[in-house]
Design a protein around this motif. Structure first.
Motif, PDB file in Angstrom:
ATOM      1  N   GLY A  43     -55.955 125.097  37.851  1.00 44.35           N
ATOM      2  CA  GLY A  43     -56.148 123.827  37.159  1.00 44.35           C
ATOM      3  C   GLY A  43     -54.855 123.101  36.885  1.00 44.35           C
ATOM      4  N   GLY A  44     -53.992 123.693  36.088  1.00 43.20           N
ATOM      5  CA  GLY A  44     -52.699 123.076  35.806  1.00 43.20           C
ATOM      6  C   GLY A  44     -52.822 121.823  34.945  1.00 43.20           C
ATOM      7  N   THR A  45     -51.719 121.122  34.808  1.00 39.29           N
ATOM      8  CA  THR A  45     -51.679 119.882  34.030  1.00 39.29           C
ATOM      9  C   THR A  45     -50.586 118.982  34.585  1.00 39.29           C
ATOM     10  OG1 THR A  45     -51.405 118.971  31.804  1.00 39.29           O
ATOM     11  CG2 THR A  45     -50.064 120.860  32.350  1.00 39.29           C
ATOM     12  N   ASN A  46     -50.712 117.696  34.307  1.00 40.92           N
ATOM     13  CA  ASN A  46     -49.739 116.733  34.839  1.00 40.92           C
ATOM     14  C   ASN A  46     -48.775 116.214  33.780  1.00 40.92           C
ATOM     15  OD1 ASN A  46     -51.605 115.267  33.410  1.00 40.92           O
ATOM     16  ND2 ASN A  46     -51.828 113.637  34.926  1.00 40.92           N
ATOM     17  N   ILE A  47     -48.624 116.953  32.667  1.00 43.39           N
ATOM     18  CA  ILE A  47     -47.637 116.576  31.659  1.00 43.39           C
ATOM     19  C   ILE A  47     -46.750 117.779  31.355  1.00 43.39           C
ATOM     20  CG2 ILE A  47     -49.151 114.845  30.613  1.00 43.39           C
ATOM     21  CD1 ILE A  47     -49.666 116.808  28.344  1.00 43.39           C
ATOM     22  N   LEU A  48     -45.592 117.479  30.771  1.00 46.81           N
ATOM     23  CA  LEU A  48     -44.663 118.533  30.365  1.00 46.81           C
ATOM     24  C   LEU A  48     -45.085 119.041  28.992  1.00 46.81           C
ATOM     25  CD1 LEU A  48     -41.994 119.990  31.176  1.00 46.81           C
ATOM     26  CD2 LEU A  48     -40.792 118.230  29.884  1.00 46.81           C
ATOM     27  N   ILE A  49     -45.509 120.292  28.918  1.00 47.90           N
ATOM     28  CA  ILE A  49     -46.106 120.820  27.691  1.00 47.90           C
ATOM     29  C   ILE A  49     -45.092 121.548  26.822  1.00 47.90           C
ATOM     30  CG2 ILE A  49     -47.819 122.425  26.767  1.00 47.90           C
ATOM     31  CD1 ILE A  49     -49.541 121.832  29.174  1.00 47.90           C
ATOM     32  N   ARG A  50     -44.279 122.422  27.427  1.00 50.04           N
ATOM     33  CA  ARG A  50     -43.342 123.242  26.646  1.00 50.04           C
ATOM     34  C   ARG A  50     -41.958 123.234  27.284  1.00 50.04           C
ATOM     35  NH1 ARG A  50     -45.746 126.853  22.897  1.00 50.04           N
ATOM     36  NH2 ARG A  50     -48.025 126.863  22.980  1.00 50.04           N
ATOM     37  N   ARG A  51     -40.940 123.442  26.455  1.00 41.58           N
ATOM     38  CA  ARG A  51     -39.569 123.559  26.921  1.00 41.58           C
ATOM     39  C   ARG A  51     -38.919 124.799  26.305  1.00 41.58           C
ATOM     40  NH1 ARG A  51     -36.519 119.812  29.410  1.00 41.58           N
ATOM     41  NH2 ARG A  51     -35.522 121.768  30.017  1.00 41.58           N
ATOM     42  N   PHE A  52     -37.962 125.335  27.023  1.00 42.97           N
ATOM     43  CA  PHE A  52     -37.195 126.500  26.601  1.00 42.97           C
ATOM     44  C   PHE A  52     -36.355 126.154  25.375  1.00 42.97           C
ATOM     45  CE2 PHE A  52     -33.362 129.102  26.744  1.00 42.97           C
ATOM     46  CZ  PHE A  52     -33.846 130.381  27.021  1.00 42.97           C
ATOM     47  N   ALA A  53     -36.367 127.030  24.379  1.00 44.31           N
ATOM     48  CA  ALA A  53     -35.550 126.853  23.176  1.00 44.31           C
ATOM     49  C   ALA A  53     -34.959 128.200  22.787  1.00 44.31           C
ATOM     50  CB  ALA A  53     -36.386 126.302  22.019  1.00 44.31           C
ATOM     51  N   GLU A  54     -33.737 128.189  22.260  1.00 46.14           N
ATOM     52  CA  GLU A  54     -33.033 129.426  21.913  1.00 46.14           C
ATOM     53  C   GLU A  54     -32.612 129.378  20.443  1.00 46.14           C
ATOM     54  OE1 GLU A  54     -29.665 132.330  23.943  1.00 46.14           O
ATOM     55  OE2 GLU A  54     -29.866 130.246  24.589  1.00 46.14           O
ATOM     56  N   PRO A  55     -33.502 129.826  19.534  1.00 47.28           N
ATOM     57  CA  PRO A  55     -33.153 129.818  18.110  1.00 47.28           C
ATOM     58  C   PRO A  55     -31.925 130.652  17.788  1.00 47.28           C
ATOM     59  CG  PRO A  55     -35.504 130.207  18.438  1.00 47.28           C
ATOM     60  CD  PRO A  55     -34.852 130.324  19.770  1.00 47.28           C
ATOM     61  N   ASP A  56     -31.770 131.810  18.457  1.00 46.92           N
ATOM     62  CA  ASP A  56     -30.569 132.628  18.277  1.00 46.92           C
ATOM     63  C   ASP A  56     -30.352 133.471  19.527  1.00 46.92           C
ATOM     64  OD1 ASP A  56     -32.044 135.183  18.010  1.00 46.92           O
ATOM     65  OD2 ASP A  56     -32.666 134.398  16.069  1.00 46.92           O
ATOM     66  N   GLU A  61     -37.816 130.908  22.826  1.00 44.50           N
ATOM     67  CA  GLU A  61     -39.209 130.483  22.728  1.00 44.50           C
ATOM     68  C   GLU A  61     -39.475 129.352  23.710  1.00 44.50           C
ATOM     69  OE1 GLU A  61     -39.847 129.238  18.741  1.00 44.50           O
ATOM     70  OE2 GLU A  61     -39.161 131.134  17.843  1.00 44.50           O
ATOM     71  N   PHE A  62     -40.736 129.156  24.030  1.00 43.20           N
ATOM     72  CA  PHE A  62     -41.165 127.975  24.766  1.00 43.20           C
ATOM     73  C   PHE A  62     -41.971 127.133  23.791  1.00 43.20           C
ATOM     74  CE2 PHE A  62     -39.767 130.379  28.309  1.00 43.20           C
ATOM     75  CZ  PHE A  62     -39.532 129.479  29.332  1.00 43.20           C
ATOM     76  N   ARG A  63     -41.350 126.056  23.311  1.00 43.85           N
ATOM     77  CA  ARG A  63     -41.938 125.242  22.256  1.00 43.85           C
ATOM     78  C   ARG A  63     -42.612 123.997  22.814  1.00 43.85           C
ATOM     79  NH1 ARG A  63     -36.943 125.434  17.862  1.00 43.85           N
ATOM     80  NH2 ARG A  63     -37.155 127.648  17.298  1.00 43.85           N
ATOM     81  N   ALA A  64     -43.659 123.572  22.147  1.00 48.04           N
ATOM     82  CA  ALA A  64     -44.399 122.382  22.564  1.00 48.04           C
ATOM     83  C   ALA A  64     -43.500 121.148  22.495  1.00 48.04           C
ATOM     84  CB  ALA A  64     -45.622 122.187  21.677  1.00 48.04           C
ATOM     85  N   THR A  65     -43.582 120.293  23.495  1.00 46.91           N
ATOM     86  CA  THR A  65     -42.816 119.056  23.511  1.00 46.91           C
ATOM     87  C   THR A  65     -43.485 118.019  22.616  1.00 46.91           C
ATOM     88  OG1 THR A  65     -44.033 118.131  25.399  1.00 46.91           O
ATOM     89  CG2 THR A  65     -42.108 119.508  25.891  1.00 46.91           C
ATOM     90  N   TRP A  66     -42.701 117.048  22.168  1.00 47.87           N
ATOM     91  CA  TRP A  66     -43.272 115.977  21.354  1.00 47.87           C
ATOM     92  C   TRP A  66     -44.247 115.142  22.174  1.00 47.87           C
ATOM     93  CZ3 TRP A  66     -43.542 115.868  16.407  1.00 47.87           C
ATOM     94  CH2 TRP A  66     -42.565 116.499  15.630  1.00 47.87           C
ATOM     95  N   GLY A  67     -43.992 115.004  23.461  1.00 51.19           N
ATOM     96  CA  GLY A  67     -44.908 114.249  24.308  1.00 51.19           C
ATOM     97  C   GLY A  67     -46.288 114.880  24.354  1.00 51.19           C
ATOM     98  N   ALA A  68     -46.327 116.217  24.466  1.00 49.87           N
ATOM     99  CA  ALA A  68     -47.609 116.918  24.490  1.00 49.87           C
ATOM    100  C   ALA A  68     -48.317 116.794  23.146  1.00 49.87           C
ATOM    101  CB  ALA A  68     -47.394 118.384  24.845  1.00 49.87           C
ATOM    102  N   ARG A  69     -47.557 116.864  22.055  1.00 48.63           N
ATOM    103  CA  ARG A  69     -48.165 116.734  20.726  1.00 48.63           C
ATOM    104  C   ARG A  69     -48.729 115.338  20.515  1.00 48.63           C
ATOM    105  NH1 ARG A  69     -43.432 119.714  17.119  1.00 48.63           N
ATOM    106  NH2 ARG A  69     -43.618 121.771  18.089  1.00 48.63           N
ATOM    107  N   LEU A 120     -53.989 123.123  18.565  1.00 49.80           N
ATOM    108  CA  LEU A 120     -53.998 124.548  18.214  1.00 49.80           C
ATOM    109  C   LEU A 120     -53.323 125.373  19.302  1.00 49.80           C
ATOM    110  CD1 LEU A 120     -57.541 125.097  16.640  1.00 49.80           C
ATOM    111  CD2 LEU A 120     -55.315 125.251  15.493  1.00 49.80           C
ATOM    112  N   ARG A 121     -53.620 125.045  20.562  1.00 47.51           N
ATOM    113  CA  ARG A 121     -52.978 125.777  21.663  1.00 47.51           C
ATOM    114  C   ARG A 121     -51.476 125.508  21.692  1.00 47.51           C
ATOM    115  NH1 ARG A 121     -57.801 124.283  24.246  1.00 47.51           N
ATOM    116  NH2 ARG A 121     -56.825 122.466  25.213  1.00 47.51           N
ATOM    117  N   LEU A 122     -51.088 124.264  21.424  1.00 41.30           N
ATOM    118  CA  LEU A 122     -49.662 123.933  21.417  1.00 41.30           C
ATOM    119  C   LEU A 122     -48.928 124.632  20.283  1.00 41.30           C
ATOM    120  CD1 LEU A 122     -49.834 120.102  22.151  1.00 41.30           C
ATOM    121  CD2 LEU A 122     -49.008 121.872  23.700  1.00 41.30           C
TER     122      LEU A 122
END
Length: 225
Positions: A43-56, A61-69, A120-122
């Motif tokens: 299925g997939g999706t045509n938007i950018l949902i998550r991006r790599f983040a390094e808290p420490d 983590e792979f955090r939800a993008t503001w665009g997806a929210r 909820l999924r994001l």
């Protein structure tokens, strides 16, 4: 006429596109020849949902993008908003509200439910933690959930052998797009999905960053420069 010819040519290219199987020998690893190279999640999706983040240094983590929210929030606001507008218009025009008036309200609730489910999924954490030694999806780390089934959206970091990138050509109505999967390959050949989304450049950067964090290779089978 040239506009229609170009459109027809693009449609033929899209419908005729075939996914080329990668050559596992290019990675010089016997495990690459054993695993599947088809999409893990259809299925997939045509938007950018998550991006790599390094808290420490020990956790990424792979955090939800503001665009997806915002996309999910649009569903939650647009549907109920239109329903309320239609209902208020009928009241203002002096129409009596009958069973047919429930239809726009029902549509609004559907939009609200879809948007809420997306949010909820994001909000579900996608975590790689060296301190605990695990990758997992969910709010509870594997060490704190002993009843979690083995291999269900979690795996010990020491069992991860490689990061896999594969692509999928998707069609939804009249639209077509390519979605990209970032998967984990374990030492015993299992695959676990991390993200499935659009944005080849972004997902490649994130895969390389994850590979450096885990100290494992990235097997990129997207087949695009």
């Amino acid at each position: 006429m040239s506009l229609f010819r170009n459109l027809a040519r693009r449609l033929r290219a899209g419908f005729g596109r075939k996914r080329e199987s990668p050559d596992p020998l290019r990675w010089n690893d016997p495990l690459a020849a054993r695993i599947e190279w088809t999409p893990l999640k259809r299925g997939g999706t045509n938007i950018l949902i998550r991006r790599f983040a390094e808290p420490d240094f020990d956790r990424v983590e792979f955090r939800a993008t503001w665009g997806a929210r915002l996309f999910a929030g649009f569903f939650m606001v647009f549907g109920p908003g239109v329903s309320i507008f239609i209902t208020k218009s009928e009241i203002a025009e002096g129409r009596s509200l009958g069973w047919e008036s429930l239809f726009p309200l029902a549509i609004g609730l559907v939009f609200l439910g879809v948007g809420g489910g997306m949010l909820l999924r994001l909000a579900t954490p996608v975590v790689f933690d060296k301190r605990g030694g695990f990758f997992w999806k969910g709010r509870t780390p594997p060490g704190e959930a002993p009843d979690r089934p083995a291999g269900k959206d979690s795996v010990a970091l020491k069992e991860i052998h490689a990061v896999q990138l594969v692509s999928e050509w998707c069609r939804s109505g009249m639209a077509s797009y390519t979605s990209y999967e970032l998967n984990l390959v374990t030492k015993d050949g299992r695959r676990l999905n991390v993200v499935d989304q659009a944005g080849l450049g972004e997902i490649r950067k994130d895969a390389e960053a994850l590979g450096r964090f885990l100290g494992c290779p990235v097997w990129d089978a997207t087949g695009q420069a």
